[in-house]
Scaffold this motif. Structure first.
Motif, PDB file in Angstrom:
ATOM      1  N   GLU A   1       0.814  -1.222   0.000  1.00  0.00           N
ATOM      2  CA  GLU A   1       0.000   0.000   0.000  1.00  0.00           C
ATOM      3  C   GLU A   1       0.847   1.272   0.000  1.00  0.00           C
ATOM      4  O   GLU A   1       0.537   2.240  -0.665  1.00  0.00           O
ATOM      5  CB  GLU A   1      -0.902   0.030   1.238  1.00  0.00           C
ATOM      6  CG  GLU A   1      -2.184  -0.774   1.062  1.00  0.00           C
ATOM      7  CD  GLU A   1      -2.868  -1.013   2.412  1.00  0.00           C
ATOM      8  OE1 GLU A   1      -2.695  -0.201   3.341  1.00  0.00           O
ATOM      9  OE2 GLU A   1      -3.565  -2.046   2.514  1.00  0.00           O
ATOM     10  N   LYS A   2       1.946   1.232   0.783  1.00  0.00           N
ATOM     11  CA  LYS A   2       2.692   2.470   1.005  1.00  0.00           C
ATOM     12  C   LYS A   2       3.661   2.811  -0.113  1.00  0.00           C
ATOM     13  O   LYS A   2       4.208   3.911  -0.138  1.00  0.00           O
ATOM     14  CB  LYS A   2       3.459   2.378   2.338  1.00  0.00           C
ATOM     15  CG  LYS A   2       2.541   2.573   3.526  1.00  0.00           C
ATOM     16  CD  LYS A   2       3.317   2.636   4.827  1.00  0.00           C
ATOM     17  CE  LYS A   2       2.352   2.630   5.999  1.00  0.00           C
ATOM     18  NZ  LYS A   2       3.006   2.224   7.245  1.00  0.00           N
ATOM     19  N   THR A   3       3.957   1.861  -0.992  1.00  0.00           N
ATOM     20  CA  THR A   3       4.880   2.141  -2.091  1.00  0.00           C
ATOM     21  C   THR A   3       4.222   1.708  -3.397  1.00  0.00           C
ATOM     22  O   THR A   3       3.181   1.053  -3.384  1.00  0.00           O
ATOM     23  CB  THR A   3       6.192   1.335  -1.949  1.00  0.00           C
ATOM     24  OG1 THR A   3       5.908  -0.047  -2.216  1.00  0.00           O
ATOM     25  CG2 THR A   3       6.785   1.466  -0.556  1.00  0.00           C
ATOM     26  N   ASP A   4       4.829   2.086  -4.520  1.00  0.00           N
ATOM     27  CA  ASP A   4       4.357   1.524  -5.782  1.00  0.00           C
ATOM     28  C   ASP A   4       5.428   0.617  -6.404  1.00  0.00           C
ATOM     29  O   ASP A   4       5.501   0.459  -7.614  1.00  0.00           O
ATOM     30  CB  ASP A   4       3.925   2.634  -6.752  1.00  0.00           C
ATOM     31  CG  ASP A   4       5.021   3.660  -6.940  1.00  0.00           C
ATOM     32  OD1 ASP A   4       6.150   3.448  -6.411  1.00  0.00           O
ATOM     33  OD2 ASP A   4       4.775   4.676  -7.610  1.00  0.00           O
TER      34      ASP A   4
ATOM     35  N   ASP B   1      -0.103  -9.460  -7.835  1.00  0.00           N
ATOM     36  CA  ASP B   1      -1.044 -10.298  -8.585  1.00  0.00           C
ATOM     37  C   ASP B   1      -2.069 -10.964  -7.672  1.00  0.00           C
ATOM     38  O   ASP B   1      -3.035 -11.544  -8.139  1.00  0.00           O
ATOM     39  CB  ASP B   1      -0.291 -11.410  -9.340  1.00  0.00           C
ATOM     40  CG  ASP B   1       0.727 -10.816 -10.317  1.00  0.00           C
ATOM     41  OD1 ASP B   1       0.571  -9.628 -10.681  1.00  0.00           O
ATOM     42  OD2 ASP B   1       1.677 -11.531 -10.690  1.00  0.00           O
ATOM     43  N   LEU B   2      -1.809 -10.903  -6.340  1.00  0.00           N
ATOM     44  CA  LEU B   2      -2.703 -11.594  -5.401  1.00  0.00           C
ATOM     45  C   LEU B   2      -3.690 -10.615  -4.778  1.00  0.00           C
ATOM     46  O   LEU B   2      -3.449  -9.407  -4.767  1.00  0.00           O
ATOM     47  CB  LEU B   2      -1.865 -12.244  -4.287  1.00  0.00           C
ATOM     48  CG  LEU B   2      -0.750 -13.191  -4.742  1.00  0.00           C
ATOM     49  CD1 LEU B   2       0.119 -13.584  -3.552  1.00  0.00           C
ATOM     50  CD2 LEU B   2      -1.336 -14.427  -5.411  1.00  0.00           C
ATOM     51  N   ASP B   3      -4.783 -11.149  -4.261  1.00  0.00           N
ATOM     52  CA  ASP B   3      -5.738 -10.340  -3.502  1.00  0.00           C
ATOM     53  C   ASP B   3      -5.045  -9.937  -2.193  1.00  0.00           C
ATOM     54  O   ASP B   3      -4.739 -10.785  -1.356  1.00  0.00           O
ATOM     55  CB  ASP B   3      -6.989 -11.176  -3.225  1.00  0.00           C
ATOM     56  CG  ASP B   3      -7.996 -10.433  -2.335  1.00  0.00           C
ATOM     57  OD1 ASP B   3      -7.654  -9.336  -1.829  1.00  0.00           O
ATOM     58  OD2 ASP B   3      -9.098 -10.966  -2.137  1.00  0.00           O
ATOM     59  N   SER B   4      -4.804  -8.633  -2.042  1.00  0.00           N
ATOM     60  CA  SER B   4      -3.964  -8.157  -0.934  1.00  0.00           C
ATOM     61  C   SER B   4      -4.513  -8.587   0.432  1.00  0.00           C
ATOM     62  O   SER B   4      -3.766  -8.855   1.363  1.00  0.00           O
ATOM     63  CB  SER B   4      -3.792  -6.638  -1.048  1.00  0.00           C
ATOM     64  OG  SER B   4      -4.069  -6.003   0.154  1.00  0.00           O
ATOM     65  N   GLU B   5      -5.841  -8.693   0.550  1.00  0.00           N
ATOM     66  CA  GLU B   5      -6.437  -9.077   1.832  1.00  0.00           C
ATOM     67  C   GLU B   5      -6.180 -10.546   2.170  1.00  0.00           C
ATOM     68  O   GLU B   5      -6.331 -10.963   3.306  1.00  0.00           O
ATOM     69  CB  GLU B   5      -7.948  -8.804   1.829  1.00  0.00           C
ATOM     70  CG  GLU B   5      -8.310  -7.329   1.927  1.00  0.00           C
ATOM     71  CD  GLU B   5      -7.625  -6.632   3.102  1.00  0.00           C
ATOM     72  OE1 GLU B   5      -7.742  -7.127   4.235  1.00  0.00           O
ATOM     73  OE2 GLU B   5      -6.942  -5.607   2.875  1.00  0.00           O
ATOM     74  N   LYS B   6      -5.829 -11.345   1.142  1.00  0.00           N
ATOM     75  CA  LYS B   6      -5.686 -12.788   1.373  1.00  0.00           C
ATOM     76  C   LYS B   6      -4.240 -13.268   1.362  1.00  0.00           C
ATOM     77  O   LYS B   6      -3.965 -14.467   1.431  1.00  0.00           O
ATOM     78  CB  LYS B   6      -6.507 -13.565   0.333  1.00  0.00           C
ATOM     79  CG  LYS B   6      -8.001 -13.415   0.553  1.00  0.00           C
ATOM     80  CD  LYS B   6      -8.817 -14.247  -0.429  1.00  0.00           C
ATOM     81  CE  LYS B   6     -10.309 -14.038  -0.191  1.00  0.00           C
ATOM     82  NZ  LYS B   6     -11.115 -14.349  -1.415  1.00  0.00           N
ATOM     83  N   ILE B   7      -3.290 -12.322   1.225  1.00  0.00           N
ATOM     84  CA  ILE B   7      -1.875 -12.710   1.191  1.00  0.00           C
ATOM     85  C   ILE B   7      -1.483 -13.414   2.494  1.00  0.00           C
ATOM     86  O   ILE B   7      -1.862 -12.980   3.579  1.00  0.00           O
ATOM     87  CB  ILE B   7      -0.992 -11.457   0.971  1.00  0.00           C
ATOM     88  CG1 ILE B   7      -1.089 -11.020  -0.495  1.00  0.00           C
ATOM     89  CG2 ILE B   7       0.465 -11.735   1.350  1.00  0.00           C
ATOM     90  CD1 ILE B   7      -0.324  -9.753  -0.802  1.00  0.00           C
ATOM     91  N   THR B   8      -0.721 -14.506   2.375  1.00  0.00           N
ATOM     92  CA  THR B   8      -0.230 -15.219   3.564  1.00  0.00           C
ATOM     93  C   THR B   8       1.302 -15.153   3.612  1.00  0.00           C
ATOM     94  O   THR B   8       1.949 -14.789   2.621  1.00  0.00           O
ATOM     95  CB  THR B   8      -0.628 -16.704   3.534  1.00  0.00           C
ATOM     96  OG1 THR B   8       0.076 -17.323   2.442  1.00  0.00           O
ATOM     97  CG2 THR B   8      -2.130 -16.881   3.356  1.00  0.00           C
ATOM     98  N   SER B   9       1.852 -15.555   4.733  1.00  0.00           N
ATOM     99  CA  SER B   9       3.317 -15.562   4.844  1.00  0.00           C
ATOM    100  C   SER B   9       3.915 -16.549   3.846  1.00  0.00           C
ATOM    101  O   SER B   9       5.028 -16.343   3.348  1.00  0.00           O
ATOM    102  CB  SER B   9       3.747 -15.908   6.274  1.00  0.00           C
ATOM    103  OG  SER B   9       3.330 -17.212   6.614  1.00  0.00           O
ATOM    104  N   LEU B  10       3.180 -17.611   3.527  1.00  0.00           N
ATOM    105  CA  LEU B  10       3.662 -18.569   2.526  1.00  0.00           C
ATOM    106  C   LEU B  10       3.761 -17.915   1.145  1.00  0.00           C
ATOM    107  O   LEU B  10       4.754 -18.099   0.424  1.00  0.00           O
ATOM    108  CB  LEU B  10       2.730 -19.790   2.479  1.00  0.00           C
ATOM    109  CG  LEU B  10       3.166 -20.916   1.537  1.00  0.00           C
ATOM    110  CD1 LEU B  10       4.512 -21.493   1.972  1.00  0.00           C
ATOM    111  CD2 LEU B  10       2.105 -22.033   1.502  1.00  0.00           C
TER     112      LEU B  10
END
Lengths: 325, 325
Positions: free
Chosen positions: B209-212, B219-228
């Motif tokens: 969010e804080k950088t571009d 490519d992933l849904d940011s709300e669903k990103i996991t550590s894996l």
């Protein structure tokens, strides 16, 4: 078969950079005899030990001879319990650039077992043996003097760690990054840089410089202000001085909240000159602890001031090291 | 007089919110027999214990009957070793709003001594009994999963503190004041809020969010990103993903520097899903430790990944609790 003879006394040695104070102590913490020599007049450790033993002979005779002495305990800067050595102690003429096997040197001369540890650990053992921590299995002793030291007791044993040097809680990082104050250890942001007597004096100078609030402390030479000056001013009602202790106690309380997450002690026991400030420092310590500690630990730890405070505390602490031998 | 019979096995129970896995384990950590039940289908703890004992009977017979069983160890959320109870465990249907005396319930039904502790302490005991900490007297096990847990061993004993709940290193404060991230415990700035799997995912969202900066993670849904997801991207060379682990490992290493000042452990041993990221996280941990630790502790502690990792680790850990009984 001869009956085993109860040996009722241990020798305690409070080894400081200036003076070495010896006491012969019974199991209740009564000091039966005492003597002292100057530490700094001896350039060689052999001469220091010889002078010590000579001074000790006189008081050992007073209590009934060496047959009444179970062991000797030493509290010394940079003392390592595991090895019985003093390691690179900056304030000792004969100990600043090497490893001195002081425990075995005394043991050879006296013919009794000898153990040593650092000052803060000795204070914790003294507290457990004769003081406010009698009967406690889990507590943390925090010494508030020129620096901040600590002795940690867990499951009834002092925590020495893998190398003999555990329990350096004065060097937990409280302020991370560039904002942290420089500490004597060469790092920044340590608890000691804020909550020692030196830290309090520095907080005073900073608060005086950064604001134009009125204060009795402005009558003093700012470079020479001590933590005692601050507590005297606070007792006279000086608000700035009170705020200095509020800041100091708050940081110490936050640190204790982290220590609780580590070892969940039954009590935090404070020792040393700065405890004379009493509630000035203890009240914000407790408030910050309650505000910051993990919920399951809330209200569980006691906050106590050492019951060993006074001129004999360090000798008692040192003697306590001897009882377990 | 009859000779005492050696009982070669202990039962281990890894009690999770969803499944309860049982194993019968010998002193070398070989699992001789195993079974499991669903934890969450039982609304009353009495029914849960009855179903557990029924499942256990079959595997106990396999190894030669109850006469071969020395004791039982349980690793459970909010388990208190001192009292043998599970206290207000949010994820257990029958344990979320009270104190359940699970150890004594199992002991009555089985006729062997039973002890329990929390998951992270069980992991530390498993490591000491069968794993990377065999022979160590002073180490800290840090579990990196959904949360950050810890089991601390000092002088060869697990640290339980005055109440049974010591060793909550995931809730040491790393970022003080308003800048600290909210933590599941209701406070802010805890180690767990940064260095758990959940913390890594949050760091990922913040950095995206804080950088571009470009990243495969976009490519992933940011709300669903996991550590894996982050470690997979990092292995593909994604610089942003590498920076996320750099940030995480650095904070964990700074925390370990503080832990060293407390108990000076011989080793830090990391356990749990996030250790699969390997050097991605371990390298910055070690670098930050060396950069921040007090000089006397530099280079003394080993940084290891658990040798118990895998599907049986939690059962082994639980079984280890039983051997001391």
């Amino acid at each position: 078969m001869e009956e085993p003879v109860m040996k009722p006394y241990v020798i305690g040695l409070d080894l400081g950079g200036t003076n070495s104070v010896f006491g012969i102590v019974d199991s209740r913490g009564d000091i039966k005899a005492t003597t002292a020599i100057k530490t700094q007049v001896y350039e060689k450790v052999e001469d220091y030990v010889e002078a010590s033993v000579e001074a000790l002979q006189a008081i050992i005779e007073q209590v009934g001879g060496i047959g009444t002495i179970k062991s000797m305990g030493i509290g010394a800067p940079n003392g390592n319990f595991y090895t019985g050595t003093i390691e690179f102690a900056p304030n000792l003429v004969w100990g600043h650039d090497g490893i001195v096997p002081l425990a075995s040197m005394f043991s050879e001369k006296l013919g009794v077992p000898v153990a040593l540890t650092n000052d803060a650990n000795a204070a914790a053992l003294g507290e457990m043996t004769y003081g406010a921590a009698r009967g406690m299995k889990n507590f943390i002793e925090i010494t508030l003097g020129t620096g901040v030291g600590s002795g940690i007791v867990i499951n009834g044993q002092l925590v020495y760690g893998c190398d003999g040097f555990a329990g350096e809680l004065g060097h937990i990082t409280m302020v991370r990054g560039e904002q942290g104050r420089p500490c004597g250890c060469g790092r920044t942001g340590c608890l000691e840089a804020y909550c020692s007597a030196t830290g309090v004096a520095r907080t005073a100078r900073e608060m005086l410089e950064k604001t134009d609030r009125p204060s009795l402390l402005r009558d003093l030479d700012s470079e020479k202000i001590t933590s005692l000056d601050v507590s005297i001013a606070a007792e006279k009602g000086d608000q700035l001085a009170k705020d200095i202790y509020e800041f100091t106690g708050h940081m110490l309380g936050e640190a204790c909240a982290d220590f609780a997450a580590f070892s969940s002690p039954e009590a935090f026991i404070f020792f040393g000159g700065m405890t004379k400030a009493g509630d000035l420092i203890m009240k914000p310590v407790k408030e910050a602890f309650d505000a910051h500690v993990l919920k399951i630990f809330k209200g569980k730890a006691k906050f106590l001031i050492s019951s060993l405070d006074g001129s004999s505390a360090a000798v008692l602490g040192a003697s306590a090291v001897g009882w377990d031998l």
